[in-house]
Scaffold this active site. Structure first.
Site, short mmCIF file in Angstrom:
data_model
loop_
_atom_site.label_atom_id
_atom_site.label_comp_id
_atom_site.label_asym_id
_atom_site.label_seq_id
_atom_site.Cartn_x
_atom_site.Cartn_y
_atom_site.Cartn_z
N ASP A 55 100.93 -13.60 -43.70
CA ASP A 55 101.19 -12.22 -44.13
C ASP A 55 102.55 -11.72 -43.62
O ASP A 55 102.66 -11.10 -42.57
CB ASP A 55 100.06 -11.31 -43.64
CG ASP A 55 100.18 -9.90 -44.19
OD1 ASP A 55 101.23 -9.56 -44.79
OD2 ASP A 55 99.22 -9.12 -44.02
N GLN B 149 95.86 -14.52 -43.41
CA GLN B 149 96.53 -13.57 -42.51
C GLN B 149 97.75 -14.18 -41.82
O GLN B 149 98.73 -13.50 -41.55
CB GLN B 149 95.55 -13.09 -41.44
CG GLN B 149 94.72 -11.90 -41.89
CD GLN B 149 93.86 -11.34 -40.75
OE1 GLN B 149 93.94 -11.82 -39.63
NE2 GLN B 149 93.09 -10.33 -41.06
N ARG C 12 95.50 -10.73 -49.62
CA ARG C 12 95.22 -10.18 -48.28
C ARG C 12 93.80 -10.50 -47.88
O ARG C 12 92.95 -9.63 -47.77
CB ARG C 12 95.48 -8.67 -48.30
CG ARG C 12 96.89 -8.33 -48.80
CD ARG C 12 97.26 -6.89 -48.53
NE ARG C 12 98.21 -6.83 -47.44
CZ ARG C 12 98.64 -5.71 -46.88
NH1 ARG C 12 98.16 -4.53 -47.28
NH2 ARG C 12 99.51 -5.74 -45.92
N SER D 217 103.11 -7.87 -43.15
CA SER D 217 102.65 -7.35 -41.86
C SER D 217 103.57 -7.76 -40.72
O SER D 217 103.89 -6.96 -39.85
CB SER D 217 101.23 -7.85 -41.56
OG SER D 217 100.30 -7.19 -42.39
N TYR E 41 95.65 0.50 -49.06
CA TYR E 41 96.65 1.54 -49.30
C TYR E 41 95.99 2.87 -49.64
O TYR E 41 94.82 2.93 -49.98
CB TYR E 41 97.58 1.12 -50.46
CG TYR E 41 98.47 -0.03 -50.09
CD1 TYR E 41 99.60 0.15 -49.29
CD2 TYR E 41 98.18 -1.32 -50.54
CE1 TYR E 41 100.40 -0.91 -48.95
CE2 TYR E 41 98.99 -2.40 -50.20
CZ TYR E 41 100.11 -2.18 -49.40
OH TYR E 41 100.91 -3.23 -49.05
#
Lengths: 362, 362
Positions: A129, A126, A121, A132, A225
């Site tokens: 990803d 990105q 990440r 996501s 997280y």
């Protein structure tokens, strides 16, 4: 110039899986990089993407399993692993935390496998990803599902016979899915509130027009997280949420901890405190659910409250879910080929090395 | 002061009918006017309104059929008509244009019946306009249904892997339902366009942020409805719509003419011209449908286009649909009682006379 790498796209076989790993638009993009694509006939049909559309974009129809690189959405079955040839590259979701035996099987088959979940990440990655991109779809669909099951309007309505107030929607767990659920519910006219144990997301919640619910319990963890709460913190959180929840028409829960059972945020008692006709949409059903009365994969009514726990929500909006996923896959693929489109795995690249779950030998 | 009129609320018996003719909030309003309410146990359960809520609002649970006035949603069956006592008043939907035998049966049973469909469309009676209130619900739900069945996003989405454009939504027939469908689709982030043969609704279409599609065919009729097109006009309209439709992700059709078969706006050929994965939501299924490939009450996929034709959409959002309906019924009821709450039918009132479908003798 002939294509140097052939990418195969099998039809997905998991029940309810309507996505497909590449869509025609992304096939065009890969063709421009000198990568060929072979699509299994019917691979797009559950996403309502016809074979013709793939052919028009420059793909050929045929056996995807003999390709240099096989790209999939759902974790491959044993039968699918057996169809991969030695020396092949595999790209897809591989559930490395909960099903590590998949990577073991792929390694044993002589396959170099990249897990979409394992892509580091970092900002350079990105565009790859997929967690996501699919969470964005899930959050949007969760808000639609709440609106569908609610016996009331989301927006305020003014009619000749008077007014009905807007629905109040609470989202528990404000990652990518939670933020998109908040944004969508707000678009539909609901009053929205977000809750998370990571106080740093409060500004993001406010940026999509929602209020921030602060229960005074903070548990920021690593990698974006939350850390697990202590038993005392969890009990206090449940008690306070049970009180807060009574004022909401719809509660959407998204709290998941990678590789672990989902935390219980909405107790059975909290459900009894909700107004009749209200709705809980529990996005954590795949890891046990955030609501104590959730039946994963089902819609149940308990104490006149509708509790829906859909599995694999991204698959319910298959074209765009597939398109976003395909872009993520294409971004990774482009990192795995040289400028002529020939496979060239550079394990000194932290993205390539991080995503590979079968060791670094080709 | 004791109540002078008793109103009975039976449980609805039609398949899929989740609405109920009065809700607790409206029971309170009637109690304040010295009207009593008797609710059949379980009458609200399909709307997730518990018996307790009725009791708390001042209703009693019991036999609704012996009341002075019986209020219902769906057209009463023969068995229900048989349960009404001679001299009773009945209020509900009665489908006077398509099922005139209902009024005949009620008159034969000595019942004075008021059809919600027959309330004159004058400004004083707007608060009783149940066709409009339920059309509002239907239009909202139609837009949600289009979003649910579309394989793509309604809103534009910007992600790290790129952007997806907003959906393009076309609404054919812009009455109350069509306007609410346009407003809801726009809320969800779609680009919206409205079409109608009545050019005077163009401004309303623009007022909810939608574009106006002008095909040059005008057919303003009476009472706010369109007149029937000639065969030539219809053919020209179908031809032009088939061309226009190719650019839209979702088409919501709402064109109905009271008491007649719905016009075909979307031909089978037009569907073949739509992009794969697009959606048609046909609200005219109950009168045959506006799309040639519609199967009323079903969701079908033809030429990779999803065609949904839900019946009785208001029943899918039963609490607020019931609440709006109950307010319409209460407004009529209040016109039928004197200041002490005693029944007093004044047939010199054009609303009372217009709504009554059994003749004016009590």
């Amino acid at each position: 110039m002939t294509a140097n790498t052939v990418v195969g796209v099998p039809a997905e076989t998991a029940g309810g899986e309507r996505r497909v790993a590449l869509v025609p638009k992304v096939v065009e993009r890969l063709r421009a990089k000198n990568i060929s694509v072979v699509v299994e006939p019917g691979a797009g049909s559950a996403a309502l993407i016809p074979d013709d559309a793939y052919v028009h974009s420059g793909a050929t129809l045929g056996d995807p399993w003999s390709a240099d690189v096989v790209v999939k959405v759902a974790v491959p079955t044993d039968a699918e692993v057996a169809r991969l040839r030695t020396g092949a590259v595999f790209i897809g979701f591989l559930a490395p935390l909960t099903q590590p035996e998949r990577a073991t099987a792929l390694r044993a088959a002589g396959v170099t496998a990249f897990a979409m979940e394992s892509i580091p990440r970092i900002s350079r990655a990105q565009s790859m990803d997929a967690l996501s991109s699919q969470a964005n779809v899930a959050g949007y669909r969760a808000a639609l599902l709440a609106a569908e099951h609610l016996t009331r309007f989301f927006p305020m309505l003014t009619t000749a016979a008077g007014t009905v107030p807007p629905a109040k929607v609470l989202v528990l767990g404000v990652g990518v899915a939670g933020l998109q659920a908040l944004a969508t519910a707000r678009r539909l006219g609901a009053h929205t509130t977000g809750y998370d144990v990571r106080p740093e997301v409060a500004d993001q919640v406010r940026s999509v027009g929602a209020q921030w619910l602060d229960l005074g319990i903070e548990a920021t963890g690593s990698g974006g997280y939350a850390r697990a709460l202590t038993d005392d913190e969890r009990a206090e959180q449940q008690r306070q949420l049970a009180k807060a929840i009574t004022g909401f028409d719809a509660v959407i829960t998204t709290a998941q901890v990678p590789g672990r059972t989902a935390p219980t945020l909405v107790t059975a008692e909290a459900v009894t405190g909700m107004r009749a006709g209200s709705v809980v949409v529990d996005l954590a059903g795949e890891s046990g659910g955030n609501c104590e009365l959730t039946t994963p994969g089902a819609v149940v009514v308990e104490h006149a409250v509708t509790i829906a726990s859909p599995l694999n929500l991204p698959a319910t909006m298959p074209e765009h879910a597939s398109e976003l996923y395909a872009r993520n896959v294409a971004a990774l693929l482009e990192l795995l080929v040289d400028k002529d489109g020939a496979l060239s795995l550079d394990f000194t690249d932290e993205v390539v090395a991080g995503a590979c779950v079968t060791g670094q030998e080709v």
